[in-house]
Scaffold this motif. Structure first.
Motif, PDB file in Angstrom:
ATOM      1  N   ALA A  24       0.846  -1.187   0.000  1.00 38.96           N
ATOM      2  CA  ALA A  24       0.000   0.000   0.000  1.00 38.96           C
ATOM      3  C   ALA A  24       0.875   1.227   0.000  1.00 38.96           C
ATOM      4  O   ALA A  24       1.967   1.236   0.565  1.00 38.96           O
ATOM      5  N   SER A  25       0.390   2.282  -0.654  1.00 37.87           N
ATOM      6  CA  SER A  25       1.169   3.505  -0.793  1.00 37.87           C
ATOM      7  C   SER A  25       0.369   4.689  -0.296  1.00 37.87           C
ATOM      8  O   SER A  25      -0.858   4.650  -0.207  1.00 37.87           O
ATOM      9  N   THR A  26       1.076   5.767   0.022  1.00 36.67           N
ATOM     10  CA  THR A  26       0.429   6.989   0.464  1.00 36.67           C
ATOM     11  C   THR A  26      -0.359   7.601  -0.678  1.00 36.67           C
ATOM     12  O   THR A  26       0.156   7.815  -1.761  1.00 36.67           O
ATOM     13  N   ALA A  27      -1.630   7.923  -0.425  1.00 36.94           N
ATOM     14  CA  ALA A  27      -2.469   8.552  -1.431  1.00 36.94           C
ATOM     15  C   ALA A  27      -2.231  10.061  -1.454  1.00 36.94           C
ATOM     16  O   ALA A  27      -1.705  10.646  -0.516  1.00 36.94           O
ATOM     17  N   LYS A  28      -2.651  10.693  -2.536  1.00 35.31           N
ATOM     18  CA  LYS A  28      -2.465  12.134  -2.670  1.00 35.31           C
ATOM     19  C   LYS A  28      -3.293  12.907  -1.659  1.00 35.31           C
ATOM     20  O   LYS A  28      -2.984  14.031  -1.322  1.00 35.31           O
ATOM     21  N   LYS A  29      -4.385  12.300  -1.149  1.00 36.67           N
ATOM     22  CA  LYS A  29      -5.267  13.000  -0.224  1.00 36.67           C
ATOM     23  C   LYS A  29      -4.892  12.758   1.229  1.00 36.67           C
ATOM     24  O   LYS A  29      -5.701  12.920   2.115  1.00 36.67           O
ATOM     25  N   ALA A  67      -4.889   7.935   2.536  1.00 40.18           N
ATOM     26  CA  ALA A  67      -3.723   7.063   2.629  1.00 40.18           C
ATOM     27  C   ALA A  67      -4.028   5.795   3.414  1.00 40.18           C
ATOM     28  O   ALA A  67      -4.650   5.838   4.479  1.00 40.18           O
ATOM     29  N   VAL A  68      -3.576   4.646   2.897  1.00 44.00           N
ATOM     30  CA  VAL A  68      -3.675   3.376   3.600  1.00 44.00           C
ATOM     31  C   VAL A  68      -2.522   3.313   4.600  1.00 44.00           C
ATOM     32  O   VAL A  68      -1.363   3.453   4.224  1.00 44.00           O
ATOM     33  N   THR A  69      -2.836   3.096   5.878  1.00 46.40           N
ATOM     34  CA  THR A  69      -1.815   3.135   6.929  1.00 46.40           C
ATOM     35  C   THR A  69      -1.473   1.767   7.499  1.00 46.40           C
ATOM     36  O   THR A  69      -0.540   1.644   8.291  1.00 46.40           O
ATOM     37  N   GLY A  70      -2.221   0.740   7.116  1.00 49.81           N
ATOM     38  CA  GLY A  70      -1.911  -0.593   7.619  1.00 49.81           C
ATOM     39  C   GLY A  70      -2.698  -1.656   6.879  1.00 49.81           C
ATOM     40  O   GLY A  70      -3.799  -1.399   6.367  1.00 49.81           O
ATOM     41  N   LEU A  71      -2.118  -2.866   6.803  1.00 49.19           N
ATOM     42  CA  LEU A  71      -2.813  -3.988   6.196  1.00 49.19           C
ATOM     43  C   LEU A  71      -2.219  -5.290   6.715  1.00 49.19           C
ATOM     44  O   LEU A  71      -1.076  -5.347   7.130  1.00 49.19           O
ATOM     45  N   PRO A 308      19.445   1.466  -2.047  1.00 48.98           N
ATOM     46  CA  PRO A 308      20.431   2.070  -1.136  1.00 48.98           C
ATOM     47  C   PRO A 308      20.032   2.007   0.327  1.00 48.98           C
ATOM     48  O   PRO A 308      20.872   2.191   1.214  1.00 48.98           O
ATOM     49  N   SER A 309      18.761   1.757   0.601  1.00 48.62           N
ATOM     50  CA  SER A 309      18.279   1.613   1.970  1.00 48.62           C
ATOM     51  C   SER A 309      16.963   0.834   1.946  1.00 48.62           C
ATOM     52  O   SER A 309      16.398   0.576   0.876  1.00 48.62           O
ATOM     53  N   PHE A 310      16.500   0.447   3.123  1.00 55.76           N
ATOM     54  CA  PHE A 310      15.219  -0.245   3.251  1.00 55.76           C
ATOM     55  C   PHE A 310      14.349   0.497   4.259  1.00 55.76           C
ATOM     56  O   PHE A 310      14.832   0.909   5.313  1.00 55.76           O
ATOM     57  N   SER A 311      13.079   0.650   3.932  1.00 54.82           N
ATOM     58  CA  SER A 311      12.149   1.331   4.841  1.00 54.82           C
ATOM     59  C   SER A 311      11.353   0.364   5.691  1.00 54.82           C
ATOM     60  O   SER A 311      10.914   0.716   6.791  1.00 54.82           O
ATOM     61  N   MET A 312      11.137  -0.870   5.209  1.00 57.45           N
ATOM     62  CA  MET A 312      10.339  -1.840   5.956  1.00 57.45           C
ATOM     63  C   MET A 312      10.538  -3.222   5.361  1.00 57.45           C
ATOM     64  O   MET A 312      11.063  -3.378   4.255  1.00 57.45           O
ATOM     65  N   LEU A 313      10.092  -4.226   6.116  1.00 59.81           N
ATOM     66  CA  LEU A 313      10.154  -5.603   5.639  1.00 59.81           C
ATOM     67  C   LEU A 313       8.906  -6.352   6.066  1.00 59.81           C
ATOM     68  O   LEU A 313       8.182  -5.930   6.967  1.00 59.81           O
ATOM     69  N   GLU A 353       4.059   2.240   1.896  1.00 60.81           N
ATOM     70  CA  GLU A 353       3.853   2.546   3.307  1.00 60.81           C
ATOM     71  C   GLU A 353       3.647   1.291   4.156  1.00 60.81           C
ATOM     72  O   GLU A 353       3.878   1.322   5.367  1.00 60.81           O
ATOM     73  N   CYS A 354       3.184   0.205   3.573  1.00 58.79           N
ATOM     74  CA  CYS A 354       3.011  -1.037   4.313  1.00 58.79           C
ATOM     75  C   CYS A 354       3.002  -2.193   3.318  1.00 58.79           C
ATOM     76  O   CYS A 354       2.669  -2.014   2.140  1.00 58.79           O
ATOM     77  N   ILE A 355       3.375  -3.364   3.808  1.00 60.07           N
ATOM     78  CA  ILE A 355       3.518  -4.524   2.934  1.00 60.07           C
ATOM     79  C   ILE A 355       3.193  -5.775   3.729  1.00 60.07           C
ATOM     80  O   ILE A 355       3.448  -5.828   4.945  1.00 60.07           O
ATOM     81  N   GLY A 356       2.599  -6.788   3.105  1.00 62.39           N
ATOM     82  CA  GLY A 356       2.233  -8.000   3.822  1.00 62.39           C
ATOM     83  C   GLY A 356       2.099  -9.191   2.886  1.00 62.39           C
ATOM     84  O   GLY A 356       2.028  -9.029   1.665  1.00 62.39           O
ATOM     85  N   TRP A 357       2.070 -10.386   3.489  1.00 60.45           N
ATOM     86  CA  TRP A 357       1.942 -11.654   2.754  1.00 60.45           C
ATOM     87  C   TRP A 357       0.616 -12.319   3.104  1.00 60.45           C
ATOM     88  O   TRP A 357       0.100 -12.162   4.215  1.00 60.45           O
ATOM     89  N   ASP A 358       0.113 -13.134   2.154  1.00 60.98           N
ATOM     90  CA  ASP A 358      -1.068 -13.919   2.485  1.00 60.98           C
ATOM     91  C   ASP A 358      -0.635 -15.179   3.229  1.00 60.98           C
ATOM     92  O   ASP A 358       0.560 -15.427   3.448  1.00 60.98           O
TER      93      ASP A 358
END
Length: 359
Positions: A24-29, A67-71, A308-313, A353-358
């Motif tokens: 999920a990514s940050t929305a424009k709104k 913006a989606v903040t979690g999943l 060059p860097s990682f924001s989350m895993l 902004e957030c990432i997940g697996w099934d």
């Protein structure tokens, strides 16, 4: 929210059905509250993809209006739970993810912006943390025989004002017995019972917390802060299984990261995976004799070309695969040998902004 399937490029000796990842990514709104969150910097000169022309891209879920903040997928694979700054919790059945209409259930959230969520191991409950009043809310999920599951309204609020009002709650985690909340600016970590009783509260004495996670059995707590250290605490219980306290046991510094650790995840009880702004991810053996002063040992260091860097895993449920994000890109690596299996460039128009697996 983008939904992609992984059925190609399996490591040697791996088998089984395709896996799927959601980003999920940050929305424009996005509302101003999102400006407080730590964000990675997009690569200069890169034009974001708008058609998601990736061979394993399945669909985009566009129903949120901010913006989606979690999943997170429910561990049993019944549904995908998402929260957004539009103050809604939405539950998507697995069939809806690949369908055309993306039918889902919506629950309106009151009293604050939802900033993170966690689904219980049995999939019956969804925990949502509100930023403004620092409240953990519990929502229910019921599945009727022969029918899709149905989300219930708010069941209860476990606790309020767990953190200072000026802080952002960056993570919530759930074990079979405890709830964990982690604040960013107040560097506070709270441990609660499933009934909402505050059992223990402590600070990491760092500049900022980035993430806190339980081990698989809920006996260890690891915290990533704005340093190159990872600190690990043990949840102490008596012989009857009653909570007695939290004690710091060890920290990963030797052979550690060169810059801040941005995210982490346990692999069972004896291993920990971390990623950092230094562009590396590491596997640590935490099954050491900490009573005798032993510290975690780094068993693997890996990188992804062009990151060059990682924001989350996000660790896959079987512990074999690792998804890592940088700006609008993400990569999938194998934990066992550090090999990069796949890289998806410009997965979103904004940063992941957030990432997940099934399941």
């Amino acid at each position: 929210v983008a939904y992609l399937k992984y059925g190609m490029g399996k490591a040697a000796g791996e088998s089984g059905p395709p896996e799927a990842a959601v980003t999920a990514s940050t929305a424009k709104k996005a509302k101003p509250a999102m400006q407080k969150r730590q964000r990675s910097t997009s690569a200069k000169g890169k034009k974001p993809s708008t058609d998601h022309a990736h061979p394993r891209f399945l669909s985009t879920l566009k129903n949120h209006t901010a913006a989606v903040t979690g999943l997170q997928f429910s561990p049993g694979g019944q549904y995908l739970a998402t929260i957004s700054l539009d103050r809604t919790l939405r539950l998507w059945s697995m069939d809806a993810l690949e369908g055309a209409d993306h039918q889902h259930q919506r629950i309106n959230i009151e009293d604050g912006d939802p900033v993170c969520l966690r689904v219980s191991a049995d999939g019956k409950y969804v925990l949502v943390v509100l930023d403004r009043c620092n409240t953990v809310q519990v929502y229910g999920y019921q599945k009727k025989k022969g029918k899709d599951g149905k989300a219930s309204r708010l069941l209860k609020a476990l606790a309020e004002q767990l953190h200072s009002t000026a802080t952002t709650v960056v993570s919530v985690d759930l074990s079979s017995k405890y709830v964990l909340t982690c604040g960013a600016e107040d560097v506070r970590v709270n441990l609660l019972s499933l009934k909402g009783e505050l059992l223990h509260s402590f600070t990491t004495k760092q500049l900022r917390n980035n993430r806190a996670r339980f081990s698989a059995a809920g006996r260890l707590v690891a915290v990533a802060a704005r340093t190159n250290e990872v600190k690990v605490w043990r949840v102490e219980e008596d012989r009857k299984g009653n909570f007695t306290g939290v004690e710091k046991k060890m920290q990963a510094t030797a052979q550690g990261h060169q810059r801040a650790v941005t995210d982490l995840a346990f692999v069972g009880e004896d291993a920990l995976v971390t990623c950092s702004l230094d562009g590396t991810w590491k596997v640590w053996n935490v099954g050491v004799r900490y009573e005798q002063g032993e510290d975690p040992r780094c068993t693997r260091t890996a990188a992804v070309e062009g990151f060059p860097s990682f924001s989350m895993l996000a660790l896959s449920p079987d512990g074999r695969r690792l998804a890592l994000a940088y700006a609008s890109d993400f990569a999938v690596c194998t934990v066992a040998d550090g090999r990069t299996v796949d890289v998806v460039r410009a997965a979103h128009a904004g940063d992941v902004e957030c990432i997940g697996w099934d399941a």
